[in-house]
Design a protein around this motif. Structure first.
Motif, PDB file in Angstrom:
ATOM      1  N   VAL A  97      -8.295  -8.813 -15.575  1.00  0.00           N
ATOM      2  CA  VAL A  97      -9.214  -8.969 -16.710  1.00  0.00           C
ATOM      3  C   VAL A  97      -9.624  -7.636 -17.317  1.00  0.00           C
ATOM      4  N   ALA A  98      -9.431  -6.555 -16.591  1.00  0.00           N
ATOM      5  CA  ALA A  98      -9.791  -5.221 -17.104  1.00  0.00           C
ATOM      6  C   ALA A  98      -8.557  -4.587 -17.716  1.00  0.00           C
ATOM      7  N   PHE A  99      -8.788  -3.797 -18.754  1.00  0.00           N
ATOM      8  CA  PHE A  99      -7.675  -3.045 -19.301  1.00  0.00           C
ATOM      9  C   PHE A  99      -7.203  -2.076 -18.226  1.00  0.00           C
ATOM     10  N   PRO A 100      -5.901  -1.824 -18.123  1.00  0.00           N
ATOM     11  CA  PRO A 100      -5.411  -0.933 -17.058  1.00  0.00           C
ATOM     12  C   PRO A 100      -6.112   0.419 -17.017  1.00  0.00           C
ATOM     13  N   SER A 101      -6.471   0.948 -18.168  1.00  0.00           N
ATOM     14  CA  SER A 101      -7.114   2.264 -18.165  1.00  0.00           C
ATOM     15  C   SER A 101      -8.609   2.177 -17.858  1.00  0.00           C
ATOM     16  N   THR A 102      -9.142   0.974 -17.738  1.00  0.00           N
ATOM     17  CA  THR A 102     -10.567   0.789 -17.516  1.00  0.00           C
ATOM     18  C   THR A 102     -10.958   0.999 -16.064  1.00  0.00           C
ATOM     19  N   ILE A 103     -10.106   0.588 -15.120  1.00  0.00           N
ATOM     20  CA  ILE A 103     -10.473   0.677 -13.709  1.00  0.00           C
ATOM     21  C   ILE A 103      -9.332   1.282 -12.900  1.00  0.00           C
ATOM     22  N   GLN A 104      -9.714   2.100 -11.946  1.00  0.00           N
ATOM     23  CA  GLN A 104      -8.751   2.701 -11.026  1.00  0.00           C
ATOM     24  C   GLN A 104      -9.290   2.534  -9.613  1.00  0.00           C
ATOM     25  N   PHE A 105      -8.389   2.338  -8.670  1.00  0.00           N
ATOM     26  CA  PHE A 105      -8.727   2.263  -7.253  1.00  0.00           C
ATOM     27  C   PHE A 105      -8.073   3.460  -6.573  1.00  0.00           C
ATOM     28  N   SER A 106      -8.892   4.439  -6.206  1.00  0.00           N
ATOM     29  CA  SER A 106      -8.386   5.691  -5.641  1.00  0.00           C
ATOM     30  C   SER A 106      -8.435   5.659  -4.121  1.00  0.00           C
ATOM     31  N   ALA A 107      -7.313   6.039  -3.507  1.00  0.00           N
ATOM     32  CA  ALA A 107      -7.183   6.059  -2.050  1.00  0.00           C
ATOM     33  C   ALA A 107      -7.035   7.505  -1.589  1.00  0.00           C
ATOM     34  N   VAL A 114     -14.014   3.017 -14.832  1.00  0.00           N
ATOM     35  CA  VAL A 114     -14.568   2.878 -13.488  1.00  0.00           C
ATOM     36  C   VAL A 114     -13.505   3.320 -12.497  1.00  0.00           C
ATOM     37  N   ASP A 115     -13.895   4.134 -11.534  1.00  0.00           N
ATOM     38  CA  ASP A 115     -12.998   4.588 -10.477  1.00  0.00           C
ATOM     39  C   ASP A 115     -13.649   4.241  -9.139  1.00  0.00           C
ATOM     40  N   VAL A 116     -13.028   3.337  -8.396  1.00  0.00           N
ATOM     41  CA  VAL A 116     -13.499   2.954  -7.065  1.00  0.00           C
ATOM     42  C   VAL A 116     -12.764   3.868  -6.084  1.00  0.00           C
ATOM     43  N   VAL A 117     -13.515   4.770  -5.456  1.00  0.00           N
ATOM     44  CA  VAL A 117     -12.928   5.800  -4.604  1.00  0.00           C
ATOM     45  C   VAL A 117     -13.150   5.443  -3.138  1.00  0.00           C
ATOM     46  N   THR A 118     -12.036   5.295  -2.405  1.00  0.00           N
ATOM     47  CA  THR A 118     -12.114   4.913  -0.995  1.00  0.00           C
ATOM     48  C   THR A 118     -11.666   6.070  -0.108  1.00  0.00           C
ATOM     49  N   TYR A 119     -12.378   6.245   0.995  1.00  0.00           N
ATOM     50  CA  TYR A 119     -11.983   7.234   2.004  1.00  0.00           C
ATOM     51  C   TYR A 119     -12.611   6.834   3.332  1.00  0.00           C
ATOM     52  N   GLY A 120     -12.158   7.491   4.400  1.00  0.00           N
ATOM     53  CA  GLY A 120     -12.654   7.137   5.733  1.00  0.00           C
ATOM     54  C   GLY A 120     -12.387   5.659   5.987  1.00  0.00           C
ATOM     55  N   PRO A 121     -13.284   4.983   6.721  1.00  0.00           N
ATOM     56  CA  PRO A 121     -13.080   3.559   7.003  1.00  0.00           C
ATOM     57  C   PRO A 121     -12.979   2.698   5.741  1.00  0.00           C
ATOM     58  N   GLY A 122     -13.509   3.203   4.623  1.00  0.00           N
ATOM     59  CA  GLY A 122     -13.442   2.462   3.365  1.00  0.00           C
ATOM     60  C   GLY A 122     -12.032   2.305   2.830  1.00  0.00           C
ATOM     61  N   LEU A 123     -11.087   3.121   3.320  1.00  0.00           N
ATOM     62  CA  LEU A 123      -9.699   2.999   2.861  1.00  0.00           C
ATOM     63  C   LEU A 123      -9.126   1.628   3.190  1.00  0.00           C
ATOM     64  N   ASN A 124      -9.684   0.958   4.185  1.00  0.00           N
ATOM     65  CA  ASN A 124      -9.215  -0.393   4.525  1.00  0.00           C
ATOM     66  C   ASN A 124      -9.304  -1.339   3.334  1.00  0.00           C
ATOM     67  N   MET A 125     -10.148  -1.043   2.381  1.00  0.00           N
ATOM     68  CA  MET A 125     -10.249  -1.847   1.164  1.00  0.00           C
ATOM     69  C   MET A 125      -8.927  -1.883   0.408  1.00  0.00           C
ATOM     70  N   LEU A 126      -8.157  -0.793   0.500  1.00  0.00           N
ATOM     71  CA  LEU A 126      -6.914  -0.690  -0.276  1.00  0.00           C
ATOM     72  C   LEU A 126      -5.657  -0.802   0.587  1.00  0.00           C
ATOM     73  N   ARG A 127      -5.827  -1.034   1.871  1.00  0.00           N
ATOM     74  CA  ARG A 127      -4.663  -1.205   2.746  1.00  0.00           C
ATOM     75  C   ARG A 127      -4.077  -2.601   2.555  1.00  0.00           C
ATOM     76  N   ALA A 128      -2.767  -2.667   2.444  1.00  0.00           N
ATOM     77  CA  ALA A 128      -2.097  -3.953   2.245  1.00  0.00           C
ATOM     78  C   ALA A 128      -2.273  -4.872   3.454  1.00  0.00           C
ATOM     79  N   ASP A 129      -2.423  -4.294   4.641  1.00  0.00           N
ATOM     80  CA  ASP A 129      -2.509  -5.116   5.854  1.00  0.00           C
ATOM     81  C   ASP A 129      -3.932  -5.444   6.297  1.00  0.00           C
ATOM     82  N   THR A 130      -4.955  -4.794   5.727  1.00  0.00           N
ATOM     83  CA  THR A 130      -6.314  -5.033   6.205  1.00  0.00           C
ATOM     84  C   THR A 130      -7.331  -5.374   5.117  1.00  0.00           C
ATOM     85  N   SER A 131      -6.978  -5.242   3.862  1.00  0.00           N
ATOM     86  CA  SER A 131      -7.961  -5.422   2.800  1.00  0.00           C
ATOM     87  C   SER A 131      -8.486  -6.847   2.743  1.00  0.00           C
TER      88      SER A 131
END
Length: 157
Positions: free
Chosen positions: A102-112, A73-90
């Motif tokens: 709980v997920a294996f490291p290779s199972t999920i990625q959070f793309s910014a 699974v790859d959760v891809v963030t861009y535009g205003p959605g990048l706030n999901m991965l910001r350390a100060d606003t998520s």
């Protein structure tokens, strides 16, 4: 009436033998078994959408894990959605960490999206820190497009 020559008979016999051997060699092969790959797009600064995306990711991972099948699974963030991965606003940092644990490291990625990140930095006049689980991709939209071209499934909550 057609006349058969020796060469035609030999070619026909080899063709038949070769065609018959293919199913036997592949008996028991599971052609439907393949890794499941899912892209989840986040382009809104909306905690409800972010939580729905994380629920989708968790449910997909758990479903295929119980079936003993591979999933990515790859959760891809861009535009205003990048706030999901910001350390100060998520608003979902804790949920992301919980899901990663709980997920294996290779199972999920959070793309910014780096295009969005640079734009936000220019607008705000300072560097933007992302959560440690974020992976920077050159462009979120291009990342989505290229992975879909490689057969990834796509969901936008």
């Amino acid at each position: 009436m057609r006349k058969w020559n020796f060469r035609t008979v030999i070619i026909a016999l080899f063709s038949f033998a070769f065609a018959s051997a293919i199913p036997a060699a592949n008996a028991g092969a599971d052609y439907s078994a393949k890794a499941h790959r899912l892209l989840i797009q986040i382009d809104q600064n909306d905690s409800g959408v972010m939580n729905l995306a994380l629920n989708n990711a968790k449910n997909v991972i758990e479903y295929y894990r119980l079936k003993g099948e591979e999933v990515a699974v790859d959760v891809v963030t861009y535009g205003p959605g990048l706030n999901m991965l910001r350390a100060d606003t998520s608003p979902v940092q804790d949920r992301i960490k919980q899901l990663r644990s709980v997920a294996f490291p290779s199972t999920i990625q959070f793309s910014a999206c780096n295009v969005t990140k640079r734009g936000m930095e220019k607008t705000e006049g300072h560097a933007i820190d992302l959560i440690s689980d974020a992976v920077i991709v050159p462009s979120g939209v291009i990342h989505l497009m290229e992975l879909q071209e490689k057969g990834w499934s796509y969901v936008r909550p």
